[in-house]
Design a protein around this motif. Structure first.
Motif, PDB file in Angstrom:
ATOM      1  N   TYR A 267      33.027  25.014  -5.112  1.00 30.89           N
ATOM      2  CA  TYR A 267      33.968  25.845  -5.858  1.00 30.89           C
ATOM      3  C   TYR A 267      34.973  26.531  -4.944  1.00 30.89           C
ATOM      4  CZ  TYR A 267      35.687  29.843  -8.482  1.00 30.89           C
ATOM      5  OH  TYR A 267      36.491  30.778  -9.067  1.00 30.89           O
ATOM      6  N   ASP A 268      36.237  26.504  -5.376  1.00 30.86           N
ATOM      7  CA  ASP A 268      37.298  27.217  -4.684  1.00 30.86           C
ATOM      8  C   ASP A 268      38.230  27.785  -5.738  1.00 30.86           C
ATOM      9  OD1 ASP A 268      40.189  27.256  -3.397  1.00 30.86           O
ATOM     10  OD2 ASP A 268      38.739  27.396  -1.752  1.00 30.86           O
ATOM     11  N   VAL A 269      38.727  29.008  -5.507  1.00 28.21           N
ATOM     12  CA  VAL A 269      39.586  29.681  -6.474  1.00 28.21           C
ATOM     13  C   VAL A 269      40.842  28.860  -6.755  1.00 28.21           C
ATOM     14  CG1 VAL A 269      41.045  31.708  -6.838  1.00 28.21           C
ATOM     15  CG2 VAL A 269      38.724  31.983  -5.960  1.00 28.21           C
ATOM     16  N   VAL A 270      41.450  28.305  -5.709  1.00 28.91           N
ATOM     17  CA  VAL A 270      42.677  27.522  -5.897  1.00 28.91           C
ATOM     18  C   VAL A 270      42.416  26.347  -6.830  1.00 28.91           C
ATOM     19  CG1 VAL A 270      44.408  26.109  -4.739  1.00 28.91           C
ATOM     20  CG2 VAL A 270      43.594  28.206  -3.655  1.00 28.91           C
ATOM     21  N   LYS A 271      41.335  25.625  -6.575  1.00 28.35           N
ATOM     22  CA  LYS A 271      41.009  24.486  -7.429  1.00 28.35           C
ATOM     23  C   LYS A 271      40.751  24.909  -8.867  1.00 28.35           C
ATOM     24  CE  LYS A 271      39.067  20.769  -4.651  1.00 28.35           C
ATOM     25  NZ  LYS A 271      37.829  20.017  -4.392  1.00 28.35           N
ATOM     26  N   ALA A 272      40.037  25.987  -9.009  1.00 27.96           N
ATOM     27  CA  ALA A 272      39.688  26.440 -10.351  1.00 27.96           C
ATOM     28  C   ALA A 272      40.930  26.799 -11.146  1.00 27.96           C
ATOM     29  CB  ALA A 272      38.738  27.635 -10.266  1.00 27.96           C
ATOM     30  N   VAL A 273      41.838  27.537 -10.519  1.00 34.06           N
ATOM     31  CA  VAL A 273      43.035  27.994 -11.234  1.00 34.06           C
ATOM     32  C   VAL A 273      43.987  26.828 -11.502  1.00 34.06           C
ATOM     33  CG1 VAL A 273      45.078  29.456 -11.070  1.00 34.06           C
ATOM     34  CG2 VAL A 273      42.845  30.338 -10.356  1.00 34.06           C
ATOM     35  N   LEU A 274      44.291  26.050 -10.472  1.00 33.62           N
ATOM     36  CA  LEU A 274      45.215  24.939 -10.684  1.00 33.62           C
ATOM     37  C   LEU A 274      44.652  23.916 -11.663  1.00 33.62           C
ATOM     38  CD1 LEU A 274      46.639  24.306  -7.092  1.00 33.62           C
ATOM     39  CD2 LEU A 274      47.812  25.298  -9.054  1.00 33.62           C
ATOM     40  N   GLY A 275      43.342  23.727 -11.628  1.00 31.75           N
ATOM     41  CA  GLY A 275      42.728  22.812 -12.579  1.00 31.75           C
ATOM     42  C   GLY A 275      42.886  23.256 -14.020  1.00 31.75           C
ATOM     43  N   GLU A 276      43.068  24.560 -14.237  1.00 33.00           N
ATOM     44  CA  GLU A 276      43.228  25.104 -15.585  1.00 33.00           C
ATOM     45  C   GLU A 276      44.674  25.100 -16.048  1.00 33.00           C
ATOM     46  OE1 GLU A 276      41.162  26.190 -17.979  1.00 33.00           O
ATOM     47  OE2 GLU A 276      39.479  25.421 -16.806  1.00 33.00           O
ATOM     48  N   ILE A 277      45.605  25.373 -15.142  1.00 37.17           N
ATOM     49  CA  ILE A 277      46.987  25.626 -15.580  1.00 37.17           C
ATOM     50  C   ILE A 277      47.960  24.501 -15.227  1.00 37.17           C
ATOM     51  CG2 ILE A 277      46.604  28.100 -15.365  1.00 37.17           C
ATOM     52  CD1 ILE A 277      48.373  28.072 -12.872  1.00 37.17           C
ATOM     53  N   ALA A 278      47.550  23.526 -14.439  1.00 36.46           N
ATOM     54  CA  ALA A 278      48.475  22.482 -13.996  1.00 36.46           C
ATOM     55  C   ALA A 278      47.849  21.113 -14.113  1.00 36.46           C
ATOM     56  CB  ALA A 278      48.894  22.748 -12.548  1.00 36.46           C
ATOM     57  N   ASP A 279      48.710  20.090 -14.114  1.00 31.66           N
ATOM     58  CA  ASP A 279      48.255  18.703 -14.066  1.00 31.66           C
ATOM     59  C   ASP A 279      48.131  18.325 -12.594  1.00 31.66           C
ATOM     60  OD1 ASP A 279      48.385  18.193 -16.914  1.00 31.66           O
ATOM     61  OD2 ASP A 279      50.561  18.266 -16.696  1.00 31.66           O
ATOM     62  N   MET A 280      46.926  18.287 -12.076  1.00 28.57           N
ATOM     63  CA  MET A 280      46.709  18.130 -10.639  1.00 28.57           C
ATOM     64  C   MET A 280      45.974  16.839 -10.303  1.00 28.57           C
ATOM     65  SD  MET A 280      48.109  20.790  -9.289  1.00 28.57           S
ATOM     66  CE  MET A 280      47.520  20.515  -7.608  1.00 28.57           C
ATOM     67  N   THR A 281      46.307  16.299  -9.148  1.00 27.72           N
ATOM     68  CA  THR A 281      45.571  15.182  -8.562  1.00 27.72           C
ATOM     69  C   THR A 281      45.092  15.613  -7.189  1.00 27.72           C
ATOM     70  OG1 THR A 281      46.853  13.497  -9.731  1.00 27.72           O
ATOM     71  CG2 THR A 281      45.693  12.805  -7.743  1.00 27.72           C
ATOM     72  N   TRP A 282      43.776  15.573  -6.987  1.00 21.90           N
ATOM     73  CA  TRP A 282      43.173  15.940  -5.705  1.00 21.90           C
ATOM     74  C   TRP A 282      42.795  14.650  -5.002  1.00 21.90           C
ATOM     75  CZ3 TRP A 282      43.225  21.223  -5.190  1.00 21.90           C
ATOM     76  CH2 TRP A 282      43.411  21.942  -6.367  1.00 21.90           C
ATOM     77  N   MET A 283      43.334  14.427  -3.856  1.00 22.85           N
ATOM     78  CA  MET A 283      43.124  13.127  -3.215  1.00 22.85           C
ATOM     79  C   MET A 283      42.651  13.269  -1.779  1.00 22.85           C
ATOM     80  SD  MET A 283      47.133  11.925  -2.779  1.00 22.85           S
ATOM     81  CE  MET A 283      47.638  12.488  -4.402  1.00 22.85           C
ATOM     82  N   GLN A 284      42.047  12.201  -1.303  1.00 26.80           N
ATOM     83  CA  GLN A 284      41.660  12.065   0.092  1.00 26.80           C
ATOM     84  C   GLN A 284      42.516  10.938   0.672  1.00 26.80           C
ATOM     85  OE1 GLN A 284      38.823  14.047   1.569  1.00 26.80           O
ATOM     86  NE2 GLN A 284      39.713  15.130  -0.175  1.00 26.80           N
ATOM     87  N   MET A 285      43.456  11.290   1.515  1.00 25.32           N
ATOM     88  CA  MET A 285      44.348  10.284   2.081  1.00 25.32           C
ATOM     89  C   MET A 285      43.709   9.660   3.321  1.00 25.32           C
ATOM     90  SD  MET A 285      48.121  11.995   1.605  1.00 25.32           S
ATOM     91  CE  MET A 285      47.804  13.347   2.749  1.00 25.32           C
ATOM     92  N   ALA A 286      44.016   8.389   3.550  1.00 30.58           N
ATOM     93  CA  ALA A 286      43.428   7.665   4.676  1.00 30.58           C
ATOM     94  C   ALA A 286      44.199   7.939   5.956  1.00 30.58           C
ATOM     95  CB  ALA A 286      43.398   6.174   4.368  1.00 30.58           C
ATOM     96  N   ILE A 287      44.255   9.240   6.318  1.00 31.13           N
ATOM     97  CA  ILE A 287      44.946   9.650   7.541  1.00 31.13           C
ATOM     98  C   ILE A 287      44.132  10.742   8.226  1.00 31.13           C
ATOM     99  CG2 ILE A 287      47.233   9.109   6.634  1.00 31.13           C
ATOM    100  CD1 ILE A 287      47.671  12.082   6.146  1.00 31.13           C
ATOM    101  N   LYS A 288      44.445  10.972   9.496  1.00 32.39           N
ATOM    102  CA  LYS A 288      43.830  12.042  10.262  1.00 32.39           C
ATOM    103  C   LYS A 288      44.867  12.583  11.245  1.00 32.39           C
ATOM    104  CE  LYS A 288      40.060  13.054  13.500  1.00 32.39           C
ATOM    105  NZ  LYS A 288      38.885  12.517  14.221  1.00 32.39           N
ATOM    106  N   PRO A 289      45.083  13.920  11.200  1.00 33.30           N
ATOM    107  CA  PRO A 289      44.523  14.922  10.299  1.00 33.30           C
ATOM    108  C   PRO A 289      45.226  14.886   8.939  1.00 33.30           C
ATOM    109  CG  PRO A 289      46.094  15.957  11.768  1.00 33.30           C
ATOM    110  CD  PRO A 289      46.023  14.510  12.183  1.00 33.30           C
ATOM    111  N   ALA A 290      44.883  15.872   8.093  1.00 34.76           N
ATOM    112  CA  ALA A 290      45.502  16.062   6.769  1.00 34.76           C
ATOM    113  C   ALA A 290      44.946  15.112   5.722  1.00 34.76           C
ATOM    114  CB  ALA A 290      47.022  15.940   6.852  1.00 34.76           C
ATOM    115  N   LYS A 291      43.676  14.799   5.817  1.00 36.53           N
ATOM    116  CA  LYS A 291      43.057  13.919   4.814  1.00 36.53           C
ATOM    117  C   LYS A 291      43.110  14.514   3.403  1.00 36.53           C
ATOM    118  CE  LYS A 291      38.566  11.849   3.686  1.00 36.53           C
ATOM    119  NZ  LYS A 291      37.151  11.729   4.105  1.00 36.53           N
ATOM    120  N   PRO A 292      42.698  15.786   3.187  1.00 34.67           N
ATOM    121  CA  PRO A 292      42.748  16.322   1.826  1.00 34.67           C
ATOM    122  C   PRO A 292      44.167  16.759   1.451  1.00 34.67           C
ATOM    123  CG  PRO A 292      41.839  17.967   3.312  1.00 34.67           C
ATOM    124  CD  PRO A 292      42.064  16.725   4.133  1.00 34.67           C
ATOM    125  N   PHE A 293      44.538  16.485   0.211  1.00 32.18           N
ATOM    126  CA  PHE A 293      45.870  16.857  -0.273  1.00 32.18           C
ATOM    127  C   PHE A 293      45.813  16.939  -1.791  1.00 32.18           C
ATOM    128  CE2 PHE A 293      50.036  15.442  -1.951  1.00 32.18           C
ATOM    129  CZ  PHE A 293      50.823  16.477  -1.456  1.00 32.18           C
TER     130      PHE A 293
END
Length: 419
Positions: A267-293
Motif C-alpha cells: 500500500y502507498d498513498v499515491v497509488k491509493a489516491v490516483l487509483g481512485e481519481i484517475a485512469d492510471m497504468t502502473w508499469m514495470q519498464m525493461a530498463i535500469k534504472p527507472a523500472k517502475p513508472f
C-alpha cells in the motif's frame, strides 16, 4: 469512472513510450503576440507579406557610383551628397558623380555599385568648390549592393509549422512585420513530492527523514524543457489532502509530475489516491534504472484529460524516467517535432560490464570530443539509483543493451544530456 491497470511483466521501453506519447497530443494552437512567442513552436506556416530588405541598399561604407565611371581606375569623381543609414537620397547620381554612402543606406538613383571607403582618397574641393574623391578600385554593377527582396520576397514561406521560435527566428518575424503568430502554447505543469519522510524547511533531520530533492530537480528540468512550473511542494501521506492537491492541480495545470509511490510494493498513498481519481497504468519498464513508472490522466468536469506522470522515488531513477518518458511527452504537447535528446555513437574509453537481465541499462557518463573527432565516454563514479551526486555531473547516458555489456574501445549509443 476511473480505472487502474497494473502491468506485472516488464514492458519494453519503446512500447511504454508509444503508449504515453499516444496519450499526449499537441495542445490546440493559439494566436499570440510575437514578443510572447519566444521558445514556442509554430502551429502554422508563416508567409511573408513584405520584402526584406525593403529597398536596394549598400553593404559597405563607401561611394555609390555608376560602374561605367570606374571601369578604368584610378578615377576622380565629384561628390554630390552623402546618405546615412535611415536617410533617403535627395538626388540621382549622374556621369562623373558619386555620393558618399553608409552601410544600410538606400542606393540613390543612377548608381549601381559601391566602392569601399578603403579604396578612396579624399581630394578636398576644386576651384569651383566641388568636393572631389579619387577611387582606386574598379567594380562591376551590383558590387556591394543588397537588392530589395534579396533575403525575403512577398509570398515566401519563411517558416513552416513545427519550427521553434528562437531569437533568430523572432528577428526574422520582426523583419517581415509578423505581429502575431499561431503557436502551440507553453504548458503549465504541476510538480510535487509525497511522503512524511521528506524535509524541505532546512530543519534538523530526525532518524528516518531525508531532505527533499526530487521536486527541486524536476522543477528545474521542467523549466529547462520550456514549461511554466507550478511547485506544489511536499504533500504528506494523507489521502484526503493528496486528492485535494491533485484535483486542484488538474483544474489549473496542463500536466502533473510527481515522484515516489510508483513501485510494485504494498500500500502507498499515491497509488491509493490516483487509483481512485484517475485512469492510471502502473508499469514495470525493461530498463535500469527507472523500472517502475506510472502514467494516466485525470479528467476534468469539462472532459479535458490532464496527463499525470508518476516517477520513481529514487533520485537517479526519477531523472532517467523524466528524460525517457515525461520530457518527450511534454514536448509533444507543446508541438515539438523533435522529442528526444540528441543521440550519438560514442567510443567507450572504459568497460561497461553488465549481466543479462532482460533490461536495457542507461549508464550515466562523462564525455568529450577527442582529436579523432569521435565522442569518447566513461561512466561517472557511481551508478546507484540513489547516488544523484555522481549523476548530476553526467553529460550523457550510454545505452547498454541487454547482454554482457560494451568493452573498452567499443562503440556505444549515447543520449546527450548537455549541449
Amino acid at each position: 469512472m476511473t480505472a487502474t491497470v497494473t502491468l506485472g511483466a516488464m514492458r519494453p521501453l519503446e512500447d511504454a513510450q508509444e503508449f504515453v506519447l499516444g496519450s499526449c497530443p499537441p495542445k490546440p494552437p493559439v494566436e499570440v503576440a510575437r514578443a510572447d512567442a519566444s521558445g514556442l513552436v509554430l502551429a502554422a506556416a508563416v508567409v511573408s507579406a513584405e520584402v526584406v530588405p525593403p529597398f536596394d541598399n549598400t553593404a559597405v561604407d563607401g561611394y555609390a557610383v555608376r560602374s561605367v565611371d570606374v571601369a578604368e581606375v584610378p578615377v576622380e569623381l565629384t561628390v554630390v551628397g552623402e546618405i546615412a543609414a535611415g536617410a533617403a537620397p535627395d538626388r540621382p547620381v549622374g556621369p562623373g558623380e558619386t555620393v558618399r554612402i553608409m552601410t544600410g543606406a538606400p542606393m540613390p538613383d543612377g548608381a549601381d555599385a559601391v566602392v569601399m571607403v578603403e579604396d578612396s582618397e579624399h581630394l578636398g574641393t576644386d576651384a569651383d568648390g566641388n568636393e572631389r574623391v579619387r577611387l582606386s578600385a574598379s567594380v562591376s554593377a551590383g558590387a556591394a549592393v543588397r537588392g530589395a527582396g534579396d533575403d525575403v520576397q512577398v509570398g515566401d514561406e519563411i517558416f513552416s509549422a513545427g519550427v521553434v521560435i528562437t531569437p533568430a527566428v523572432e528577428a526574422v518575424l520582426a523583419s517581415v512585420n509578423a505581429q502575431t503568430v499561431s503557436v502551440h502554447p507553453r504548458l503549465k505543469v504541476a510538480v510535487l513530492s509525497t511522503g512524511d519522510e521528506l524535509i524541505d524547511d532546512g530543519s534538523p533531520l530526525e532518524l528516518g527523514q531525508i531532505r527533499e530533492s526530487n521536486k527541486t530537480m524536476l522543477a528545474g528540468m521542467l523549466a529547462e524543457s520550456g514549461c511554466d512550473v507550478v511547485d506544489l511542494g511536499v504533500v504528506r501521506d494523507d489521502e484526503a489532502e493528496l486528492e485535494r492537491v491533485l484535483r486542484s492541480a488538474a483544474l489549473e495545470c496542463d500536466a502533473i509530475v510527481s515522484s515516489g509511490g510508483v513501485s510494485m510494493g504494498d500500500y502507498d498513498v499515491v497509488k491509493a489516491v490516483l487509483g481512485e481519481i484517475a485512469d492510471m497504468t502502473w508499469m514495470q519498464m525493461a530498463i535500469k534504472p527507472a523500472k517502475p513508472f506510472a502514467f494516466g490522466t485525470l479528467t476534468r468536469d469539462d472532459g479535458t484529460r490532464v496527463p499525470i506522470f508518476g516517477l520513481p522515488g529514487n533520485p537517479v531513477s526519477s531523472l532517467v524516467s523524466y528524460e525517457l518518458m515525461a520530457r518527450p511527452a511534454l514536448r509533444r504537447m507543446m508541438g515539438h517535432r523533435r522529442l528526444t535528446r540528441t543521440s550519438l555513437v560514442a567510443i567507450a574509453d572504459a568497460d561497461f560490464r553488465r549481466q543479462p537481465d532482460g533490461k536495457v541499462h542507461f549508464a550515466r557518463v562523462n564525455g568529450v570530443f577527442a582529436d579523432d573527432g569521435r565522442y569518447h565516454v566513461v561512466p561517472v563514479s557511481a551508478q546507484g539509483s540513489h547516488q544523484l551526486a555522481a549523476t548530476a555531473s553526467a553529460d550523457a547516458m550510454a545505452v547498454i543493451p541487454d547482454g554482457e555489456g560494451v568493452e573498452r574501445n567499443g562503440e556505444v549509443a549515447v543520449l546527450m544530456l548537455r549541449g
